[in-house]
Design an enzyme around this catalytic site. Sequence first.
Site, PDB file in Angstrom:
ATOM      1  N   HIS A   1      51.047  91.935  88.287  1.00 27.60           N
ATOM      2  CA  HIS A   1      50.193  93.132  89.506  1.00 27.60           C
ATOM      3  C   HIS A   1      52.401  93.911  89.862  1.00 27.60           C
ATOM      4  CE1 HIS A   1      50.837  90.244  92.396  1.00 27.60           C
ATOM      5  NE2 HIS A   1      50.950  91.214  92.845  1.00 27.60           N
TER       6      HIS A   1
HETATM    7  C1  UD1 Z   1      50.143  94.495  97.021  1.00 29.11           C
HETATM    8  C2  UD1 Z   1      50.628  94.121  97.847  1.00 29.11           C
HETATM    9  C3  UD1 Z   1      51.298  93.599  97.249  1.00 29.11           C
HETATM   10  C4  UD1 Z   1      50.289  92.330  96.931  1.00 29.11           C
HETATM   11  C5  UD1 Z   1      49.752  92.308  95.934  1.00 29.11           C
HETATM   12  C6  UD1 Z   1      48.845  91.268  96.140  1.00 29.11           C
HETATM   13  C7  UD1 Z   1      52.126  96.395  98.693  1.00 29.11           C
HETATM   14  C8  UD1 Z   1      53.136  97.118  99.066  1.00 29.11           C
HETATM   15  N1  UD1 Z   1      51.369  95.522  97.556  1.00 29.11           N
HETATM   16  O1  UD1 Z   1      49.555  95.154  95.554  1.00 29.11           O
HETATM   17  O2  UD1 Z   1      52.565  92.997  98.035  1.00 29.11           O
HETATM   18  O3  UD1 Z   1      51.479  91.291  96.302  1.00 29.11           O
HETATM   19  O4  UD1 Z   1      49.099  93.452  97.174  1.00 29.11           O
HETATM   20  O5  UD1 Z   1      47.105  91.302  94.840  1.00 29.11           O
HETATM   21  O6  UD1 Z   1      51.315  96.607 100.000  1.00 29.11           O
HETATM   22  N2  UD1 Z   1      43.793  99.240  93.720  1.00 29.11           N
HETATM   23  C9  UD1 Z   1      42.009  99.156  93.090  1.00 29.11           C
HETATM   24  N3  UD1 Z   1      40.897  98.056  93.490  1.00 29.11           N
HETATM   25  C10 UD1 Z   1      41.915  98.073  95.099  1.00 29.11           C
HETATM   26  C11 UD1 Z   1      42.737  97.474  94.859  1.00 29.11           C
HETATM   27  C12 UD1 Z   1      43.624  98.467  94.584  1.00 29.11           C
HETATM   28  O7  UD1 Z   1      41.755  99.823  91.942  1.00 29.11           O
HETATM   29  O8  UD1 Z   1      40.558  97.194  95.303  1.00 29.11           O
HETATM   30  C13 UD1 Z   1      43.889 100.031  93.202  1.00 29.11           C
HETATM   31  C14 UD1 Z   1      44.480 101.258  92.815  1.00 29.11           C
HETATM   32  O9  UD1 Z   1      44.344 101.651  92.103  1.00 29.11           O
HETATM   33  C15 UD1 Z   1      45.815 101.164  93.653  1.00 29.11           C
HETATM   34  C16 UD1 Z   1      46.217 100.086  92.842  1.00 29.11           C
HETATM   35  O10 UD1 Z   1      45.479  99.024  92.879  1.00 29.11           O
HETATM   36  O11 UD1 Z   1      47.057 102.413  94.341  1.00 29.11           O
HETATM   37  C17 UD1 Z   1      47.693  99.192  93.792  1.00 29.11           C
HETATM   38  O12 UD1 Z   1      46.898  98.709  94.670  1.00 29.11           O
HETATM   39  P1  UD1 Z   1      47.853  98.656  96.136  1.00 29.11           P
HETATM   40  O13 UD1 Z   1      47.341  97.911  97.391  1.00 29.11           O
HETATM   41  O14 UD1 Z   1      48.471  99.514  96.836  1.00 29.11           O
HETATM   42  O15 UD1 Z   1      48.782  97.388  95.744  1.00 29.11           O
HETATM   43  P2  UD1 Z   1      49.156  95.841  95.000  1.00 29.11           P
HETATM   44  O16 UD1 Z   1      49.551  96.442  93.554  1.00 29.11           O
HETATM   45  O17 UD1 Z   1      48.045  95.728  94.950  1.00 29.11           O
HETATM   46  N1  UDP Z   2      43.794  84.898  92.741  1.00 29.14           N
HETATM   47  C1  UDP Z   2      42.044  85.264  92.434  1.00 29.14           C
HETATM   48  N2  UDP Z   2      42.103  85.818  91.574  1.00 29.14           N
HETATM   49  C2  UDP Z   2      43.071  86.852  90.467  1.00 29.14           C
HETATM   50  C3  UDP Z   2      44.389  86.534  90.837  1.00 29.14           C
HETATM   51  C4  UDP Z   2      44.803  86.008  91.933  1.00 29.14           C
HETATM   52  O1  UDP Z   2      42.198  84.782  93.714  1.00 29.14           O
HETATM   53  O2  UDP Z   2      42.029  87.596  89.918  1.00 29.14           O
HETATM   54  C5  UDP Z   2      44.634  84.581  94.038  1.00 29.14           C
HETATM   55  C6  UDP Z   2      45.706  83.465  93.664  1.00 29.14           C
HETATM   56  O3  UDP Z   2      45.021  81.997  93.943  1.00 29.14           O
HETATM   57  C7  UDP Z   2      46.590  83.302  94.892  1.00 29.14           C
HETATM   58  C8  UDP Z   2      46.049  85.148  95.098  1.00 29.14           C
HETATM   59  O4  UDP Z   2      45.585  85.517  95.294  1.00 29.14           O
HETATM   60  O5  UDP Z   2      45.819  82.559  96.000  1.00 29.14           O
HETATM   61  C9  UDP Z   2      47.341  85.530  95.295  1.00 29.14           C
HETATM   62  O6  UDP Z   2      47.001  86.879  95.156  1.00 29.14           O
HETATM   63  P1  UDP Z   2      48.404  88.297  94.787  1.00 29.14           P
HETATM   64  O7  UDP Z   2      49.413  87.428  92.929  1.00 29.14           O
HETATM   65  O8  UDP Z   2      47.729  89.463  94.292  1.00 29.14           O
HETATM   66  O9  UDP Z   2      49.328  88.577  94.798  1.00 29.14           O
HETATM   67  P2  UDP Z   2      50.635  88.067  95.385  1.00 29.14           P
HETATM   68  O10 UDP Z   2      50.558  87.177  96.071  1.00 29.14           O
HETATM   69  O11 UDP Z   2      51.651  88.105  94.649  1.00 29.14           O
HETATM   70  O12 UDP Z   2      51.719  88.508  96.668  1.00 29.14           O
END
Ligand code: UD1
Ligand code: UDP
Length: 357
Positions: free
Chosen positions: A203
């Site tokens: 991601h």
């Molecule tokens: C964010 C965090 C990242 C973290 C990740 C955990 C930032 C800059 N990044 O990344 O550090 O590792 O969360 O998962 O804060 N979207 C949906 N539904 C949702 C959420 C997101 O469709 O419920 C889609 C949207 O198109 C959005 C994209 O995912 O633009 C990215 O979401 P965003 O929260 O901006 O960043 P993450 O990649 O989730």
């Molecule tokens: N996780 C989850 N379901 C998923 C993917 C991740 O429950 O489909 C959990 C995972 O086990 C961990 C946390 O979400 O506890 C990690 O989140 P993510 O990888 O989105 O973010 P990061 O840790 O890189 O910020």
Amino acid sequence: MKVVSIVGARPQFIKAAVLSEKLRQQGQEILVHTGQHYDDNMSDVFFDELKIPQPDIHLGIGSGSHAEQTGRMLIEIESVLEREKPDWCVVFGDTNSTLAGALAAAKLHIRVAHVEAGLRSFNKAMPEEVNRVLCDHVSDALFCPTSNAAENLRNEGITQGIHVAGDIMGDMLKRSLERARKKSKILEQLDVQPKNYALATVHRAANTDNLDNLKTLLETFGKINRIVILPLHPRTRGMIQRNGLTLPESVRAIDPVGYFDMLQLEANADCILTDSGGMQKEAYWVGVRCITLREETEWVETVQAGWNRVVGTNPGLILDTVLNWLPQGERKDIYGDGETAGRIAGILEGMRKMDMP
Ligand code: UD1
Ligand code: UDP
């Protein structure tokens, strides 16, 4: 003690769950959900499964560019903090919700506590690295998972308020692993056998916004000699759909799963291929080899312990590592004892009484 806790993204719900419990035993917590993650399987599922109190305030910010999203959060969080006047504003990890919470509080002279302080990838192209560095430099209490993280802070000239408290995700994992084993039916639902599949997640911006990297990773997953279960972050699913990418036959993309299903998938995988921060630690805790699809990691202890290899997006290296590498080292408690949340709550109360620092 009155605390405002800011959460918004999937890993923050998991981190906040245990601390919330301790804070509420000890005083008042107001839980603020920024709405950064909003799909049921990115947010609600964690509140339900982990019995996290419903957010007291939901800001409903949603997605957007970095400035748009962070800016809207800043405005809303500022008004919450002005109204509530807490002793502490607690933020977790390194997302835009973390930065917005820290910045809004610091400007109002409300003390900031950063849980998961001091982590560094030393790669400023990562949005998370910018968030971490800025957040740490306005924080009054910095809860580091390891002494290495504390050292990173000292190297940047931060000397006050540092506490090596252990890793808060370990608290949740230790209490949930057995529950996940009993409760989750995900292996049956996916019809996979323990140790017969690889588990992958992707991601990070570097792997999703860069189409070449994403294509390379998906193609490489298809060349692994077993089924690859790929719970797809909505960001990654969006990129795949918008660009009409097709998945190799052996790659099974599924929707994001809840925490218990994820632990069960992790614990029974042959290997974990991921760019997630949290999952590198979880792989270590459950004793499954981790292959990190990034150029560097903040979780250097898992690499030093011999359980994590950082391979980037190089197909040859990924495949060679999957096929030929078996971890040897023993797994010590490098991320604490599972009692991090209680320790943090106690320190916050102590610092408040002493009126800081
Ligand atoms: C964010 C965090 C990242 C973290 C990740 C955990 C930032 C800059 N990044 O990344 O550090 O590792 O969360 O998962 O804060 N979207 C949906 N539904 C949702 C959420 C997101 O469709 O419920 C889609 C949207 O198109 C959005 C994209 O995912 O633009 C990215 O979401 P965003 O929260 O901006 O960043 P993450 O990649 O989730
Ligand atoms: N996780 C989850 N379901 C998923 C993917 C991740 O429950 O489909 C959990 C995972 O086990 C961990 C946390 O979400 O506890 C990690 O989140 P993510 O990888 O989105 O973010 P990061 O840790 O890189 O910020």
